[in-house]
Motif scaffolding. Structure first.
Motif, short mmCIF file in Angstrom:
data_model
loop_
_atom_site.label_atom_id
_atom_site.label_comp_id
_atom_site.label_asym_id
_atom_site.label_seq_id
_atom_site.Cartn_x
_atom_site.Cartn_y
_atom_site.Cartn_z
N HIS A 40 6.64 8.43 -1.24
CA HIS A 40 7.04 9.83 -1.28
C HIS A 40 6.33 10.66 -0.20
O HIS A 40 6.31 11.87 -0.26
CB HIS A 40 6.78 10.42 -2.67
CG HIS A 40 5.36 10.32 -3.12
ND1 HIS A 40 4.70 9.12 -3.22
CD2 HIS A 40 4.46 11.25 -3.50
CE1 HIS A 40 3.46 9.35 -3.63
NE2 HIS A 40 3.29 10.62 -3.80
N ASN A 41 5.76 9.93 0.78
CA ASN A 41 5.08 10.53 1.92
C ASN A 41 4.00 11.55 1.49
O ASN A 41 4.04 12.72 1.88
CB ASN A 41 6.11 11.20 2.83
CG ASN A 41 5.57 11.41 4.22
OD1 ASN A 41 4.54 10.83 4.58
ND2 ASN A 41 6.23 12.25 5.00
N PRO A 42 3.03 11.09 0.69
CA PRO A 42 2.01 12.04 0.22
C PRO A 42 0.98 12.32 1.31
O PRO A 42 0.68 11.44 2.12
CB PRO A 42 1.36 11.27 -0.94
CG PRO A 42 1.50 9.84 -0.55
CD PRO A 42 2.75 9.72 0.25
N PRO A 43 0.41 13.52 1.34
CA PRO A 43 -0.61 13.80 2.35
C PRO A 43 -1.95 13.12 2.04
O PRO A 43 -2.76 12.93 2.93
CB PRO A 43 -0.75 15.33 2.32
CG PRO A 43 -0.21 15.75 1.00
CD PRO A 43 0.78 14.73 0.57
N ILE A 44 -2.16 12.80 0.75
CA ILE A 44 -3.45 12.17 0.36
C ILE A 44 -3.19 10.80 -0.26
O ILE A 44 -2.31 10.65 -1.11
CB ILE A 44 -4.21 13.03 -0.67
CG1 ILE A 44 -4.44 14.43 -0.12
CG2 ILE A 44 -5.54 12.39 -1.05
CD1 ILE A 44 -5.08 15.37 -1.11
N LEU A 45 -3.98 9.85 0.17
CA LEU A 45 -3.88 8.50 -0.39
C LEU A 45 -5.21 8.17 -1.07
O LEU A 45 -6.27 8.32 -0.45
CB LEU A 45 -3.61 7.52 0.75
CG LEU A 45 -3.14 6.14 0.38
CD1 LEU A 45 -1.81 6.17 -0.33
CD2 LEU A 45 -3.02 5.28 1.63
N ILE A 46 -5.13 7.77 -2.34
CA ILE A 46 -6.35 7.44 -3.07
C ILE A 46 -6.34 5.94 -3.36
O ILE A 46 -5.41 5.44 -4.00
CB ILE A 46 -6.44 8.27 -4.37
CG1 ILE A 46 -6.55 9.76 -4.01
CG2 ILE A 46 -7.63 7.84 -5.22
CD1 ILE A 46 -6.39 10.70 -5.17
N MET A 47 -7.36 5.26 -2.88
CA MET A 47 -7.38 3.80 -3.01
C MET A 47 -8.65 3.35 -3.72
O MET A 47 -9.75 3.70 -3.32
CB MET A 47 -7.32 3.15 -1.62
CG MET A 47 -6.20 3.67 -0.78
SD MET A 47 -6.34 3.16 0.91
CE MET A 47 -5.25 1.79 0.88
N TYR B 122 10.06 9.01 -7.84
CA TYR B 122 9.71 10.25 -7.16
C TYR B 122 10.96 11.06 -6.79
O TYR B 122 10.89 11.97 -5.97
CB TYR B 122 8.90 9.94 -5.89
CG TYR B 122 7.47 9.56 -6.17
CD1 TYR B 122 6.53 10.52 -6.54
CD2 TYR B 122 7.05 8.24 -6.09
CE1 TYR B 122 5.22 10.17 -6.80
CE2 TYR B 122 5.74 7.88 -6.36
CZ TYR B 122 4.84 8.85 -6.71
OH TYR B 122 3.54 8.50 -6.97
N GLY B 123 12.09 10.67 -7.35
CA GLY B 123 13.32 11.42 -7.13
C GLY B 123 14.04 11.10 -5.83
O GLY B 123 14.89 11.85 -5.39
N LEU B 124 13.68 9.96 -5.23
CA LEU B 124 14.38 9.53 -4.00
C LEU B 124 15.41 8.47 -4.37
O LEU B 124 15.04 7.43 -4.93
CB LEU B 124 13.39 8.91 -3.02
CG LEU B 124 12.64 9.81 -2.04
CD1 LEU B 124 11.60 8.99 -1.31
CD2 LEU B 124 13.59 10.41 -1.03
#
Lengths: 287, 315
Positions: free
Chosen positions: B149-156, B102-104
């Motif tokens: 990457h600290n995403p606002p949405i998590l899909i599980m 994620y570029g980190l």
């Protein structure tokens, strides 16, 4: 410095694994054993006959380079053919594809890992090949040309392995397919050309078959060795048949043309691999 | 936050998604449920960019998943129903690999890794090899990876399948923490009791279509009306059954020992009228109540295709 994450991770894993040092040890041991035995027999001959055959030292170079070429043909597909299918089997490919990584960067990362292993192998074997410098006969330029030949073969083998690995879901099938493709390039193209020669004549179709040999890495290697050790800048078996045909203008530039064709073939395989890894492509075929 | 309109997907001639629509509001913990083969995983794969839809639109935080792939990738974290781990890689290295994806890099990646590992309770395991972790730890690591990457949405997708009750409980606590951090979570699971405890919203999908969607509380209150009526008869059961057979609101009648379960479509007033009618007819009743609705009963009612009126079914 931003390094391809796949390359970084795979390099770390392979550095921890016993496989890489073992491959380097085995390959260089075989090469060193063969080269030293050959050298020992030549020196023994000098001791008994008091006659120095300098051409024998060149044959040592040919033999060692040939051995390394065969090892390359055997090792490179094995290194790459499990890379993409292995990711699929570990179920990590989809995870990588949901990140910022593009299918291209994943495939290139995998290729770089294999190529760095192969280059390490090639570079580490150069001291053995340099035995020939003791008595002369081969220049540094010759060694660089040989390195280029090995590099193009490694790139072609690596890309074929990656292509098979991305097309086939299982690593064992991908490895088998990679060896089959390599075998076709080395033996199949030669067999087709010989068949055409046996039938005789110089028809357009047979000239086309001669062009197939441009994709054969063994013929490229043969051209390099002949030009260095045999002082022949042409391929005799091809020259006899191709004399006066439309293929004959290619003969003096065979090395350059064959490397270019093999690079094109490698890029084609790489493109197929990237396309197969891309989950958002329109599916053309399914295996 | 997440909007799906008329999503379609075919696998050859088989229809996986048939115009599915779904709306997830910001900060919601959205339970995405449905029977096997309903199209949950296909939907999730389209959301994460692993599949292309054949029709419809999917927007995440205003970005189209097909056209604006880069922005969508930044907005979502994906936890699949498998672990997807590398052998010979340490926990911190695994996290740093995905941080780099994620570029980190460097210190930023290391700090983020430490924070997330602490959050999921793996802070002390960062030097352990991933391969040596337990199933529950691997799943927590996957969750931390998805949040790198600290995403606002998590899909599980089925994140708690195969985990023991204790690990499931811990996982549930982590999800509650995420809700407090105002993350939007879409969770597909078969363990409905768990979902009903933690989810704020629910969407039930069947045969590639959304059949029920809304806030959990609203749906449960609706389903209370549709839950079966439990009548415990002390004496005169046959008389009670006669009354029920002639009642137009009684759709199904199931006899379970001394209890009668009635699929009753009437409201509170009709319930009271039925009770009164039974008492007046001399039926001795010792229990009369609606079964409390839960997510499982909602799910079973919606996905039950048994059609027609079953008048007498003895368990």
């Amino acid at each position: 410095m931003k390094i391809n994450p796949v390359y970084q991770q795979e390099s770390r894993i392979s550095a921890r694994s016993f496989r890489l040092p073992l491959i380097i040890l085995l390959c260089n041991s075989i090469l060193a054993l063969v080269a030293l035995l050959d050298m020992y027999s030549m020196i023994s001959q000098v001791k008994t006959t008091a006659e120095i055959q300098y051409s024998s030292f060149l044959s040592l170079y040919v033999f060692a380079a040939g051995m390394e070429f065969v090892l390359l043909l055997l090792i490179v597909p094995a290194l790459t053919s499990g890379s993409i299918s292995g990711e699929r089997e570990r179920q990590t490919l989809n995870l990588l594809l949901t990140t910022r990584m593009t299918p291209g960067s994943i495939v290139i990362g995998k290729l770089l890992v294999s190529l760095s292993t192969v280059f390490l192998l090639i570079i580490s074997s150069f001291p053995i090949l340099s035995l020939v410098f003791i008595y002369g006969g081969v220049t540094v330029t010759d060694m660089i040309v040989l390195l280029c030949c090995f590099s193009s073969t490694a790139l072609l083998g690596g890309c074929i392995g990656l292509c098979c690995s991305s097309v086939f879901k299982r690593s064992t099938i991908a490895t088998t397919a990679s060896y089959c493709v390599m075998a076709f390039l080395v033996f199949g193209t030669m067999a087709l050309w010989r068949l055409a020669s046996a039938i005789g004549g110089t028809t357009q179709g047979k000239e086309g078959l001669a062009c197939l040999l441009l994709a054969n890495p063994a013929v490229t290697f043969g051209t390099v060795i002949k030009s260095q050790a045999g002082h022949v800048r042409r391929i005799p078996f091809l020259e006899i048949w191709a004399e006066g045909s439309s293929v004959s203008p290619l003969i003096p530039y065979w090395l350059a043309f064959s490397m270019a064709v093999q690079l094109l073939l490698a890029f084609l395989c790489l493109w197929i691999a990237i396309d197969q890894v891309n989950p958002r492509r329109k599916r053309r075929w399914k295996i | 936050m997440l909007k799906i309109e008329g999503l379609k997907k075919m696998y050859g001639r088989a229809t996986a998604l048939d115009g599915l629509s779904m709306h997830v509001r910001e900060g919601a913990l959205y339970g995405f449920v449905g029977p096997n083969g309903a199209g949950k995983t296909t939907t999730i794969k389209i959301l994460t960019g692993l599949l292309l839809p054949d029709g419809g639109s999917v927007t995440i935080d205003g970005a189209d998943v097909v056209k604006d792939r880069g922005k969508v990738t930044e907005s979502i974290g994906y936890v699949p129903d498998f672990f997807g781990v590398y052998d010979n890689l340490k926990v911190s290295e695994y996290m740093e690999l995905f941080a780099a994806c994620y570029g980190l890099y460097g210190l930023n990646a290391r700090r983020r890794t430490e924070t997330l590992l602490d959050q999921v309770g793996l802070g002390e395991k960062e030097d352990y090899y991933v391969d040596g972790l337990s199933r529950g730890m691997k799943q927590r690591l996957c969750l931390a990876r998805a949040l790198i990457h600290n995403p606002p949405i998590l899909i599980m997708d089925e994140p708690t399948s195969g985990l023991d009750p204790r690990t499931r409980y811990e996982f549930k606590e982590i999800l509650k923490d995420l809700r407090e951090q105002e993350k939007t979570v879409v969770i597909s699971s078969h363990i409905l009791s768990e979902l009903s405890e933690i989810c704020t919203d629910i969407g039930i999908v069947e045969e590639g279509k959304m059949v029920l969607e809304g806030a959990m509380d609203d749906i449960l209150s609706q389903i209370n009306v549709r839950s079966p009526l439990m009548i415990s008869v002390y004496r005169n059961r046959e008389k009670a059954l006669d009354i029920l057979r002639n009642n137009s609101y009684a759709e199904t009648i199931t006899i379970r020992q001394n209890d009668i379960m009635v699929g009753f479509t009437g409201d509170r007033e009709e319930e009271a009228a039925l009770l009164q009618q039974m008492i007046q007819a001399g039926v001795m009743i010792c229990g009369f109540m609606r079964e409390r609705g839960n997510l499982e009963s909602v799910f079973m009612q919606i996905t039950d295709h048994e059609e027609g009126r079953v008048l007498l079914r003895e368990d």
